[in-house]
Design a protein around this motif. Sequence first.
Motif: not given
Length: 240
Positions: A142-146
Amino acid sequence: MELKKNPKANVGRNSSLYFAVGLNVMLLLTYLGLEHKTYETEGTKIDILMLDDQFDEDIPITTINIPPPPPPKQVVTQAITVVEDVDDVEETVVESTEIGQDDIIVDVVSVEEVEVAEVEEDIEVPFAVIEKVPQFPGCKGNNDELRACFQKKMQEHLQKNFRYPNAAAELNIQGRVFVFFLIDKNGKVTKIKTRGPDQLLETEAERIISLLPKMIPGKQRNKSVGVPYSIPINFKLRDM
């Protein structure tokens, strides 16, 4: 019987007054004697020039040949003849080329439909507020992981390609260089700018950032946009 002296017969009763008056007189005479100026007088000799005879000098008469003045210039006068206006001159009428309200336009030009092309503007969204951050090769989630993966991959890239400039090491040049770059809507790294303590360190930092791989561009409202990013690179020499 005691003898009494007449006080008027005392000679020394006004001695101090006489002494003061005499002293002042002597000082005055001494001052006048010192300040008196004298001048040496010399005899003035007067020489008298006596002319017994007066000689008359004959001055020769010189004749100056003056050239005669040039003759006056001849002024040519042009006779003006008056010609009577006998011939009739035809006047040329210049017609106006402007179109008035009463003129009829015969030719009508048809205007075809014009297609308006939409110009896509290069929109830049900061890395901290973009909906979907640029995707570094190998990052997923997801965006936080990316976002976390992007920063991790960036640090690995710096450690892998870091090389201290030899000239800067010899001159003991150290410091932190701030690098600013843009990940455009195509995922390429462009507009690299550096700011640091020396040009040698700035050039090395720009070289490291230029080696970044092509990424998946960031998206804002499902549209690819440019994302500016900045990172500091610390150049520090280890003590041997």
